[in-house]
Design a protein around this motif. Sequence first.
Motif, PDB file in Angstrom:
ATOM      1  N   LEU A   1     112.516  83.197  46.687  1.00 36.99           N
ATOM      2  CA  LEU A   1     111.611  83.349  45.550  1.00 36.99           C
ATOM      3  C   LEU A   1     110.793  82.082  45.315  1.00 36.99           C
ATOM      4  O   LEU A   1     109.584  82.154  45.092  1.00 36.99           O
ATOM      5  N   SER A   2     111.453  80.921  45.364  1.00 36.00           N
ATOM      6  CA  SER A   2     110.720  79.680  45.093  1.00 36.00           C
ATOM      7  C   SER A   2     109.652  79.442  46.150  1.00 36.00           C
ATOM      8  O   SER A   2     108.587  78.888  45.868  1.00 36.00           O
ATOM      9  N   GLY A   3     109.925  79.860  47.394  1.00 34.46           N
ATOM     10  CA  GLY A   3     108.930  79.728  48.446  1.00 34.46           C
ATOM     11  C   GLY A   3     107.761  80.671  48.249  1.00 34.46           C
ATOM     12  O   GLY A   3     106.600  80.308  48.456  1.00 34.46           O
ATOM     13  N   ILE A   4     108.069  81.906  47.817  1.00 33.92           N
ATOM     14  CA  ILE A   4     107.009  82.873  47.519  1.00 33.92           C
ATOM     15  C   ILE A   4     106.155  82.359  46.366  1.00 33.92           C
ATOM     16  O   ILE A   4     104.919  82.388  46.419  1.00 33.92           O
ATOM     17  N   SER A   5     106.818  81.889  45.314  1.00 34.05           N
ATOM     18  CA  SER A   5     106.097  81.403  44.131  1.00 34.05           C
ATOM     19  C   SER A   5     105.170  80.245  44.479  1.00 34.05           C
ATOM     20  O   SER A   5     104.125  80.057  43.851  1.00 34.05           O
ATOM     21  N   ASN A   6     105.567  79.469  45.486  1.00 38.36           N
ATOM     22  CA  ASN A   6     104.766  78.323  45.898  1.00 38.36           C
ATOM     23  C   ASN A   6     103.362  78.728  46.335  1.00 38.36           C
ATOM     24  O   ASN A   6     102.407  77.964  46.190  1.00 38.36           O
ATOM     25  N   HIS A   7     103.242  79.956  46.821  1.00 45.05           N
ATOM     26  CA  HIS A   7     101.937  80.448  47.263  1.00 45.05           C
ATOM     27  C   HIS A   7     101.030  80.786  46.081  1.00 45.05           C
ATOM     28  O   HIS A   7      99.834  81.029  46.271  1.00 45.05           O
ATOM     29  N   PHE A   8     101.606  80.844  44.886  1.00 41.46           N
ATOM     30  CA  PHE A   8     100.828  81.231  43.712  1.00 41.46           C
ATOM     31  C   PHE A   8     100.566  80.068  42.764  1.00 41.46           C
ATOM     32  O   PHE A   8     100.143  80.273  41.636  1.00 41.46           O
ATOM     33  N   VAL A   9     100.856  78.841  43.208  1.00 40.41           N
ATOM     34  CA  VAL A   9     100.475  77.684  42.396  1.00 40.41           C
ATOM     35  C   VAL A   9      98.957  77.736  42.239  1.00 40.41           C
ATOM     36  O   VAL A   9      98.227  77.862  43.221  1.00 40.41           O
ATOM     37  N   PRO A  10      98.455  77.685  40.990  1.00 42.93           N
ATOM     38  CA  PRO A  10      97.009  77.807  40.778  1.00 42.93           C
ATOM     39  C   PRO A  10      96.220  76.790  41.594  1.00 42.93           C
ATOM     40  O   PRO A  10      96.668  75.651  41.795  1.00 42.93           O
ATOM     41  N   ALA A  11      95.047  77.212  42.028  1.00 48.03           N
ATOM     42  CA  ALA A  11      94.211  76.348  42.874  1.00 48.03           C
ATOM     43  C   ALA A  11      93.919  75.012  42.206  1.00 48.03           C
ATOM     44  O   ALA A  11      93.864  73.969  42.871  1.00 48.03           O
ATOM     45  N   TYR A  12      93.756  75.031  40.859  1.00 46.30           N
ATOM     46  CA  TYR A  12      93.408  73.782  40.171  1.00 46.30           C
ATOM     47  C   TYR A  12      94.570  72.786  40.144  1.00 46.30           C
ATOM     48  O   TYR A  12      94.368  71.605  39.844  1.00 46.30           O
ATOM     49  N   LEU A  13      95.797  73.249  40.472  1.00 49.82           N
ATOM     50  CA  LEU A  13      96.931  72.333  40.525  1.00 49.82           C
ATOM     51  C   LEU A  13      97.298  71.939  41.954  1.00 49.82           C
ATOM     52  O   LEU A  13      98.084  71.024  42.161  1.00 49.82           O
ATOM     53  N   ARG A  14      96.743  72.646  42.929  1.00 49.95           N
ATOM     54  CA  ARG A  14      97.148  72.399  44.312  1.00 49.95           C
ATOM     55  C   ARG A  14      96.824  70.973  44.771  1.00 49.95           C
ATOM     56  O   ARG A  14      97.548  70.392  45.586  1.00 49.95           O
ATOM     57  N   THR A  15      95.752  70.421  44.265  1.00 55.66           N
ATOM     58  CA  THR A  15      95.407  69.053  44.662  1.00 55.66           C
ATOM     59  C   THR A  15      96.395  68.040  44.087  1.00 55.66           C
ATOM     60  O   THR A  15      96.498  66.924  44.582  1.00 55.66           O
ATOM     61  N   ASN A  16      97.113  68.435  43.045  1.00 57.75           N
ATOM     62  CA  ASN A  16      98.122  67.557  42.423  1.00 57.75           C
ATOM     63  C   ASN A  16      99.524  67.805  42.982  1.00 57.75           C
ATOM     64  O   ASN A  16     100.418  66.985  42.821  1.00 57.75           O
ATOM     65  N   GLN A  17      99.718  68.970  43.589  1.00 59.85           N
ATOM     66  CA  GLN A  17     101.064  69.414  43.956  1.00 59.85           C
ATOM     67  C   GLN A  17     101.649  68.601  45.103  1.00 59.85           C
ATOM     68  O   GLN A  17     100.973  68.287  46.075  1.00 59.85           O
ATOM     69  N   MET A  18     102.942  68.293  44.972  1.00 63.44           N
ATOM     70  CA  MET A  18     103.698  67.640  46.033  1.00 63.44           C
ATOM     71  C   MET A  18     105.047  68.353  46.142  1.00 63.44           C
ATOM     72  O   MET A  18     105.483  68.996  45.208  1.00 63.44           O
ATOM     73  N   PRO A  19     105.689  68.290  47.299  1.00 61.45           N
ATOM     74  CA  PRO A  19     105.273  67.634  48.526  1.00 61.45           C
ATOM     75  C   PRO A  19     104.223  68.453  49.276  1.00 61.45           C
ATOM     76  O   PRO A  19     103.831  69.532  48.815  1.00 61.45           O
ATOM     77  N   SER A  20     103.829  67.966  50.434  1.00 60.56           N
ATOM     78  CA  SER A  20     102.856  68.684  51.249  1.00 60.56           C
ATOM     79  C   SER A  20     103.464  69.982  51.766  1.00 60.56           C
ATOM     80  O   SER A  20     104.694  70.153  51.802  1.00 60.56           O
ATOM     81  N   TYR A  21     102.597  70.888  52.168  1.00 61.85           N
ATOM     82  CA  TYR A  21     103.063  72.172  52.698  1.00 61.85           C
ATOM     83  C   TYR A  21     103.967  71.958  53.909  1.00 61.85           C
ATOM     84  O   TYR A  21     105.014  72.602  54.043  1.00 61.85           O
TER      85      TYR A  21
END
Length: 498
Positions: free
Chosen positions: A164-184
């Motif tokens: 589930l956490s991996g699936i949810s990772n695909h739905f992190v809003p685009a405006y937060l993706r530049t802030n999100q860590m770690p890398s894919y």
Amino acid sequence: MGIKSLLSKPLAAYVAWQQKKWSLAPEKSQDEVFASLIAGAKNTAFGKDHHFDQINTYEDFKKHVPIRDYEDLKPYIDRVVAGESDILWKGKPTYFAKTSGTTSGAKYIPITRDSIPNHINSARNAMLSYIHETGKSEFLDKKLIFLSGSPKLDKKNGILTGRLSGISNHFVPAYLRTNQMPSYETNCIEDWEDKLDHIIDETLKEPMSLISGIPPWVQMYFDRIQERTGKQIKDVFPEFELFIYGGVNFKPYEKKLFESIGKRVDTIETYPASEGFIAFQDSQKDEGLLMQLKSGIFFEFVPAEEFFDENPTRLSIHDIEVGKNYALIINSNAGLWGYSIGDTVKFVSKYPHKLVVSGRIKHFISASGEHVIGEEVEKALRYGMSKHPETEVLEFSVAPQVSPAEGLPHHEWLIAFEQEPNDIEQFAKDIDSKLCELNSYYEDLIQGNINCTLKITSLQKDAFQQYMKSIGKLGGQNKVPRLSNDRKIADAIVQWKK
């Protein structure tokens, strides 16, 4: 203030207004969800088999749809997994959330196009509720870390499948993706310890403001950082201000986590499950979690003491009482019907309806008829720690010892201490006295000399991590049960005894 934090405030105000509207009319909200679910599944295989065309009320529903767990629903899920359409919900699922199973191995929990907003919007709204109440939003302009399972997904008969956490990772809003860590790439590393080292490499010099994850694995992240730098987390990440967690009771981890950080930070508790996002903490002023009553799930509640009865009482949100333990049952637009997710909950308020997770239906000890539950064990431990404030507990699990080498049967508490109590025997007695106060059946066993007082086995600090590693479940969303009614876990983990 950056553009992200600035724009979040009007959205947060709108979400808070919506939540207030439906949360003060919970019965209406749930009645609308119920009607929508019945209409949506009327023409599915499950709907036809259970006469959804004859269901107009909740009383009708209870007559036609029994309470089930995964094993009971599995014949339908197997058809969904095989690629059939219109079985539990219209069409096919978009995803399967793969979780650890019981007798049948892995479980495949459907996530449909209609149920995705429940998972994604609830997580988003937890943050927006915090922003609206506190006015704090600058953390959105800095770096955010989500310690989660791998976002790499497999396919099961054409349906994307993963944690589930991996699936949810695909739905992190685009405006937060530049802030999100770690890398894919780092997030896709399967080995938890290797992944953790890479996460630290990437985050160590970043302005981390938000950290999210299951407390024991976040603690492991903090420990590794301290080993590498010799500094407290506040000195490594001076802008760290918000910790979001879920999956386990935070209290046993709280003291150690904040000591590692070196200061207090705000926290948001969430209650996500593969089967649905149930509730989240919408206020810093109380511990209750706001139940998501307008998010595609119709909830039922069975008094915990009746759960294993042949015909237990089934209640809707109309009839719940504050302070009573209920087994949680869900019906959802993911196609889960009369589905027991295995948790017990207790409402702490109504209008709005807020709850706390009190334990697991199958995680109890009743080897001698005591039926000790998770809430009682955790309260007793907190009491013992309050009497012995020098004590720091990293992790623990409790199991019955019905055939000890000598003496009477008892409960064995296997505890990994960061700091042991100065008087461990008195610590055990204090926990035991509180457990007697909380559970009269347990007290009767002690007073009647059927059982003796609990015994503590002190483990190495990393015992639970070593155990999880030995069974291939280190990191991610995996957790060790706090209570077991057998000794399978206890006998395995005792090898890391001090």
